[in-house]
Structure formats: C-alpha cells, structure tokens
Design an enzyme around this catalytic site. Structure first.
Site, mmCIF file in Angstrom:
data_model
loop_
_atom_site.group_PDB
_atom_site.id
_atom_site.type_symbol
_atom_site.label_atom_id
_atom_site.label_comp_id
_atom_site.label_asym_id
_atom_site.label_seq_id
_atom_site.Cartn_x
_atom_site.Cartn_y
_atom_site.Cartn_z
ATOM 1 C CE1 TYR A 44 -3.686 4.475 -16.145
ATOM 2 C CE2 TYR A 44 -3.214 4.856 -18.037
ATOM 3 C CZ TYR A 44 -2.852 4.938 -16.440
ATOM 4 O OH TYR A 44 -2.292 5.427 -16.357
ATOM 5 C CE LYS A 99 1.840 -18.231 5.620
ATOM 6 N NZ LYS A 99 2.034 -19.422 6.308
#
Length: 412
Positions: A44, A99
């Site tokens: 970060y 999926k």
C-alpha cells in the site's frame, strides 16, 4: 419401509455444503505477503504509487502489476438462472459463485461474481462497461434472451477484453464437438444432417449459429409458440435468420426425419411420441438440467439405435459448459486476447472432438470409478471428454491461444 427420496437427499446435502462455514463457495486470498512494515509499505502506501505511475504512462502495464490479466468477472442479472427462470440477481448468486469456483478449479483463473439489479439492457451494459477496466475478461451468465444478445454485442463493440456469454457460446462449443463425434459414430455427415433444435433462447440460437458455421444447412428451431418460420411476427432480429421452416410445420413435423434433436428447453419439451419418427440412427441431446426434455431411459428403450447425451453428470455423454469456458478464457488470457472470436471457438470445438478420440489415461478412468474393459473408450457412450480430464487445459487452451494469435486478436 419408506424409500429414500433422492431429490430430497440431494437438496439437503447441497444446502449443508453451501452453509458450511464460511458460507458460500468463495473467499479472497492475498497473493503477496503482508506480514511486516516493509510488506505494508510495498503493498500500500507509499510503495503502491510506483505501479500506479507506470500504468498511467502505459495502461498495458496493468497486466504486469495487477491481477487484471488473470481476473474474470462473472456477471448476471439473474433473469435466466439454470432451469429456474427469472429468480433475480440475489438468488442467482450461488450459481455465479459456482462458476467462479470452476474457473479456479479447472483453469486457475481468479473470478469475482457480480450480481446486478439492472433496470434494462442499457443499464446492464452501462454497469458492466463501467467496471470492465479492472478485469481481463467478462463472462456473462444466466441473462435471458433477447437481452443477452443485445448486451453481449454492445459490450464486445465497446471493450478491448474478451466478453463471452457462456450460455450461448460455451454451450454451442460443447454441443458442436459432441455432435461431430456422435454423427461420425452413426455413419452420418454433419453437413448432410437434418438438425431440429427444441428451444430458441440464447443456447438454441448460438448452437444454430455454430452448426451453420460448421456447414450444416438444414437447421430448424422451435420455441414455446411453435416452429420458427418467416411468417411469424414475434421474432427478434436474432431469430429471423433461422426462421426457415415451412409455415405449416408444427413440432411433430419439425422432428419427423431429423437426424439430430437438440433440446435446450425444459422437461417434456421433446414429445415421446416423436422419437419413433426420427431418422434411423439418430442423435438425441436432451440438455435441460436437472430434468432432460425427454427421459433418457425411455429414449434408450424406444430408440436403441440412438446416441444420447444429457447435461447430467450421472449419465454418459455429459454435455456441460465446464468443458469449455475455463479453457476458452485460459487460452484468451494467456495471450491477452482482445476478444474471443469465431476462430477461437472453432478451435475449441476441434480440440474437444479430437481429445475424445484419444486413449483415456488410467488416472481419469480411476476418478470416474471405471476399469477395463468397461472403461472410457471413444464410442456411443463416450463422445466428449470428461470434465475432470486434466488434458483439457493444454489441449483446448493451447488451441484457443494459437487461434487468437493466428486471427490477430492476441496482444502477445
């Protein structure tokens, strides 16, 4: 003694499976360490500014510094979920999570399921286009026709990443591969077969398009309102190219003399009485899940000369999209393709058909609890590879990548 109800048992086991903590089927796992102050400064601020600046200077660097290149969005508005219909985006979430799980399990592709409460086709197009920059591909799922056609075509024109509606093209790829092999076993030629498709939604239209591309001339479709013919006034622009049947045909006439019957509809959509009118040595694909359009056992009894396929995993010749979409996207992502085009789809068809003719490794036979001489061998009850065959990824993805490069849509 009361017999156990298999459907009730399956329902109970499925609910237990999905509710086991953590609920659902997906979680997010970091791919980089973040255990020290140094890790944190790289992951970060301030370190993350470096890849940001690189991507500003060259957007393609996003493939090098982010997960974009191996990330697919599985997107649905929940209007055509399985055989359950318009259940809405929230109720469709278990399917979309499933999926995403299959993307990871079969092709090592990361996927996020995104369920959209869309007002109409234009709203759904806007939402998908707005979030597309973060993904390497878009998998549209369980979107009812004709909205699915409109959404896919618009997004393909707008975006420079693959946009793929699996209910259309994935189904068409698997059906075409299985049908090529089935017809050969029946001693028939694909280009000379009469094909009757029961169901003219997303899957039915896509199958018709694929078979026409492969040289099939006699393709006829029907929907809830009857056989598609040129005098019908309720057809969309996507149906009209296949409205070629005589005006006086009903479903029985369409099926009479058919070499191939493909059901992509609902239970009971293929009449039992019509089976006796099919051509000798027919091919019957009854693909509705979980209940096929005609009972496979009855079809086998009435037409012992037929080759039969369903969408079910507990029966021979399972025509299932898991044989296609993970490997189509894997091949497309590997070369950073801008789209999944017709040459890539046809390459997948050819690879799947050829793989089914290859000797099946012992490890695959064992997974399915089979041993010689009853094992998997190319023939009437093995016309398409099994989903757990590890050869699918190199065979199909490799063929798709090669086709992408040859057709000029690959970035690398």
């Amino acid at each position: 003694m009361v017999e156990a109800d298999p459907q009730a048992d399956l329902r109970r086991r499925s609910l237990d499976y999905h509710a086991r903590m953590p609920a659902g089927k997906l979680s997010v796992v970091p791919s980089k360490p973040c255990a020290s102050p140094e890790d944190l400064s790289l992951a970060y601020t301030p370190g993350v500014a470096a890849p940001v600046r690189e991507i500003v200077a060259d957007p393609d660097k996003a493939y090098d510094y982010t997960a974009k290149g191996n990330l697919v969005a599985v997107i649905s508005n929940g209007t055509a979920v399985l055989g359950l219909g318009n259940v809405g985006p929230l109720a469709g979430k278990p399917v979309m999570e499933g999926k995403a799980l299959l993307f990871k399990r079969f092709a090592d592709i990361d996927a996020f399921d995104i369920e959209v409460q869309a007002r109409d086709a234009e709203h759904l197009i806007d939402v998908v286009a707005a979030i597309a920059p973060g993904f390497g591909g878009i998998n549209l799922e369980d979107i009812g026709a004709p909205v699915c056609f409109q959404v896919e075509e618009a997004l393909q024109a707008m975006l420079d990443i693959p946009v793929f509606h699996d209910d259309q093209h994935g189904t068409a790829v698997i059906v075409a591969a299985a049908l090529q092999n089935a017809l050969e076993l029946q001693g028939k030629e694909l280009g000379r077969a009469k094909v009757a498709i029961v169901g003219a939604g997303a899957a039915g239209i896509a199958i018709a398009r694929m078979l026409r591309a492969l040289g099939v001339a006699d393709i006829f479709l029907s929907d809830l309102h009857g056989v598609l013919h040129s005098k019908r006034t309720d057809l969309t622009q996507w149906h009209k190219p296949f409205a070629v049947a005589p005006q006086n045909w009903d479903l029985a006439a369409m099926l009479r003399g058919a070499d191939v019957v493909i059901g992509v509809s609902v239970r009971g959509a293929i009449p039992e009485a019509a089976l006796s009118t099919l051509a000798p040595k027919p091919v019957i694909f009854a693909l509705a899940n979980p209940d096929p359009e005609v009972d496979p056992a009855l079809a086998r009894h009435l037409r012992p000369d037929a080759i039969i396929a369903t969408g079910r995993s507990d029966m021979p010749n399972q025509v299932n999209n898991v044989l296609g979409f993970p490997f189509l996207f894997r091949g497309a992502l590997d070369c950073r393709a801008r789209q999944i085009n017709q040459p890539m789809l046809l390459a997948a068809v050819d690879a799947l058909a050829k793989l089914a003719r290859e000797p099946v490794p012992d490890a695959v036979q064992t997974v399915y609890g089979l041993t010689a001489p009853q094992g998997l061998t190319f023939g009437p009850e093995y016309i398409i590879p099994k989903p757990l065959d590890p050869r699918l990824r190199p065979w199909v993805s490799g063929a798709v990548t090669a086709a992408a490069r040859e057709s000029g849509v690959a970035r690398r």
